[in-house]
Design an enzyme around this catalytic site. Structure first.
Site, PDB file in Angstrom:
ATOM      1  N   ASP A  14     -88.848 -60.647  48.247  1.00 19.74           N
ATOM      2  CA  ASP A  14     -88.682 -60.996  49.315  1.00 19.74           C
ATOM      3  C   ASP A  14     -89.870 -62.450  49.685  1.00 19.74           C
ATOM      4  OD1 ASP A  14     -87.258 -59.944  50.706  1.00 19.74           O
ATOM      5  OD2 ASP A  14     -89.203 -58.340  51.784  1.00 19.74           O
ATOM      6  N   ARG A  94    -104.232 -54.519  54.726  1.00 16.96           N
ATOM      7  CA  ARG A  94    -103.846 -56.165  55.176  1.00 16.96           C
ATOM      8  C   ARG A  94    -104.951 -56.331  55.538  1.00 16.96           C
ATOM      9  NH1 ARG A  94     -99.737 -54.710  52.492  1.00 16.96           N
ATOM     10  NH2 ARG A  94     -97.513 -54.258  52.973  1.00 16.96           N
ATOM     11  N   ASP A 123     -96.827 -54.242  60.406  1.00 16.91           N
ATOM     12  CA  ASP A 123     -98.289 -55.044  59.196  1.00 16.91           C
ATOM     13  C   ASP A 123     -97.841 -56.211  59.796  1.00 16.91           C
ATOM     14  OD1 ASP A 123     -97.935 -53.593  57.301  1.00 16.91           O
ATOM     15  OD2 ASP A 123     -97.054 -53.360  56.032  1.00 16.91           O
ATOM     16  N   SER A 175     -88.510 -48.769  50.198  1.00 15.29           N
ATOM     17  CA  SER A 175     -89.510 -49.808  50.296  1.00 15.29           C
ATOM     18  C   SER A 175     -91.058 -49.060  50.301  1.00 15.29           C
ATOM     19  CB  SER A 175     -88.992 -50.195  51.703  1.00 15.29           C
ATOM     20  OG  SER A 175     -90.326 -50.766  51.908  1.00 15.29           O
TER      21      SER A 175
HETATM   22  N1  ARG Z   1     -96.346 -47.398  58.286  1.00 16.88           N
HETATM   23  C1  ARG Z   1     -97.516 -47.252  57.776  1.00 16.88           C
HETATM   24  C2  ARG Z   1     -97.543 -48.219  57.947  1.00 16.88           C
HETATM   25  O1  ARG Z   1     -97.516 -49.099  59.047  1.00 16.88           O
HETATM   26  C3  ARG Z   1     -96.633 -47.711  55.822  1.00 16.88           C
HETATM   27  C4  ARG Z   1     -96.246 -49.631  56.626  1.00 16.88           C
HETATM   28  C5  ARG Z   1     -95.555 -49.279  54.937  1.00 16.88           C
HETATM   29  N2  ARG Z   1     -94.710 -49.275  54.172  1.00 16.88           N
HETATM   30  C6  ARG Z   1     -93.357 -49.762  53.477  1.00 16.88           C
HETATM   31  N3  ARG Z   1     -92.987 -48.821  53.318  1.00 16.88           N
HETATM   32  N4  ARG Z   1     -93.202 -50.689  52.923  1.00 16.88           N
HETATM   33  O2  ARG Z   1     -98.899 -48.584  57.934  1.00 16.88           O
END
Ligand code: ARG
Length: 408
Positions: A14, A94, A123, A175
């Site tokens: 990506d 993040r 995110d 993922s």
């Molecule tokens: N649900 C988690 C959060 O919002 C992780 C999000 C990203 N997950 C992923 N498998 N790419 O903090």
């Protein structure tokens, strides 16, 4: 003049497409920014990869220490677990990546930044709320919300057309996002909550069944709420976390399977692996039981929930988070000492706790003749404590359910 964009770059499909696509679509100059948060996936070769997308500059930052001390430890001290469970490895990473992106953008004279988050996750909110707080005038591009690609295959085709190398490996069915505080795993078969997690979904822990038949004992020392040594050896924050990940992961500790409430209104199912985080939260909580007075401990538990919500919901750089953090910091002045834990086939048990600030007084707690507690003082205490009840029911009769029971 060409627009200059700083792109959060993981080196995956990506973000590689994003780096190229922004140059094409907006005739922009791209600087990639990659952050090392202690993820297991190596960052070697990521600069070359970025240059192959046509990036003018590729920056790789080692943010591990800042991540441990400025993001992970505050969350640990707060006891922040989203929905009482998730230690928030992704959520905590993040704001730090956003901050790095903003710093680069400022230093390099960029007018915009870009990230590779989808339009239905948490995110995107975390990135953009952090950027809004740190650099209110910076433009943000989120290509995944607006571009034309509908599948991975289309993205691969785009890469091939533009000479961007893509690994011909079979697509991972999940993922995955990971850093030193934990791994988040979703998608594929996991989207059906009736399906048990297949063993191949887990990335850094063994299953409890396959864990060693011998338990392991770990001794963790804390100073003011922060872990400083493991088994008697003083370790830097990053080293301590990494070492604990290894030890606890090998004993099947830290697996979670969670249906959680996303900020954007969706319930989603995610697996987590957070061996060090699970052990450290456990040990820290036990030391707080020993060292915090009752009122502070109970009050802090209420705030922990709010603190976790702020982190999860992308409000790390908010006045409320800073204010709650000041409260937490005040409470941690006494949270020092040692917790000794036994790790065995996915379970943690507490063997011993000790603190120089322990409020536990054996002479008050004991039922032996060493007892120093004034039993007679309880008479007056209970008399006054229960006085409001006595008064109320003398006037109004016995509590309603009791009256009903008596009537039968
Ligand atoms: N649900 C988690 C959060 O919002 C992780 C999000 C990203 N997950 C992923 N498998 N790419 O903090």
């Amino acid at each position: 003049m060409k627009e200059k964009i700083a792109v959060a770059y993981s080196g995956g499909l990506d973000t590689s497409v994003i780096a190229k696509w922004l140059q094409e679509k907006y005739n922009a100059e791209v600087i990639t920014v990659s952050a090392n948060l202690g993820q297991q996936k190596e960052l070697v070769g990521i600069e070359e990869k970025a240059y192959k997308t046509g990036a003018k500059k590729a920056i790789v930052l080692d943010l591990r220490d800042a991540f441990a001390t400025e993001y992970i430890f505050p969350a640990l001290k707060a006891g922040a677990l989203y929905e009482h469970t998730y230690p928030m490895a992704t959520s905590l990473g993040r704001p730090l990546i956003a901050k790095a992106l903003v710093d680069v953008a400022k230093a390099e004279g960029c007018t915009a930044v870009a990230h590779g988050c989808t339009g239905k996750g948490n995110d995107q909110v975390r990135f953009e709320a952090a950027i809004a707080a740190l650099a209110p005038d910076l433009k943000v591009y989120a290509p995944l919300r607006e571009w034309e690609f509908k599948s991975r295959e289309e993205e691969i085709e785009y890469c091939q057309k533009h000479g961007i190398p893509v690994k011909a490996t079979k697509e991972n069915p999940y993922s995955i996002d990971e850093n030193m505080w934990g791994t988040s795993i979703e998608c594929g078969i996991l989207e059906n909550p009736r399906v048990a997690p297949p063993e191949d979904a887990y990335q850094r822990t063994v299953s409890p069944e396959n864990a060693p038949n011998e338990s392991v004992t770990v001794e963790i020392e804390f100073e003011n709420g922060v872990p400083i040594s493991l088994d008697g050896k003083t370790l830097a924050p990053v080293d301590l976390i990494m070492k604990l990940n290894e030890i606890a992961g090998a004993h099947g500790i830290g697996r979670l399977d969670l249906i959680e409430n996303r900020l954007v209104g969706i319930k989603s199912r995610e697996l987590y692996e957070a061996p060090a985080a699970t052990v450290l939260h456990f040990a820290h909580r036990e030391l707080e039981r020993l060292t915090l007075d009752k009122d502070t401990m109970h009050y802090k538990a209420k705030l922990a929930n709010d603190y976790a919500d702020l982190i999860y919901n992308g409000l790390w750089f908010s006045p409320l988070r800073y204010a709650l953090n000041a409260f937490v910091e005040e409470t941690q002045k006494v949270v020092s000492g040692v917790a000794t834990l036994k790790l065995y086939k996915g379970n943690i048990s507490l063997l011993s706790r000790w603190s120089p600030n322990s409020l536990y007084d054996e002479s008050l707690a004991t039922y032996t003749e060493e007892d120093q507690f004034d039993h007679k003082a309880s008479i007056g205490f209970i008399k006054i404590y229960s006085l409001p009840l006595k008064t109320y029911y003398r006037i109004n009769g016995a509590p309603i359910p009791e009256q009903e029971a008596m009537a039968k």
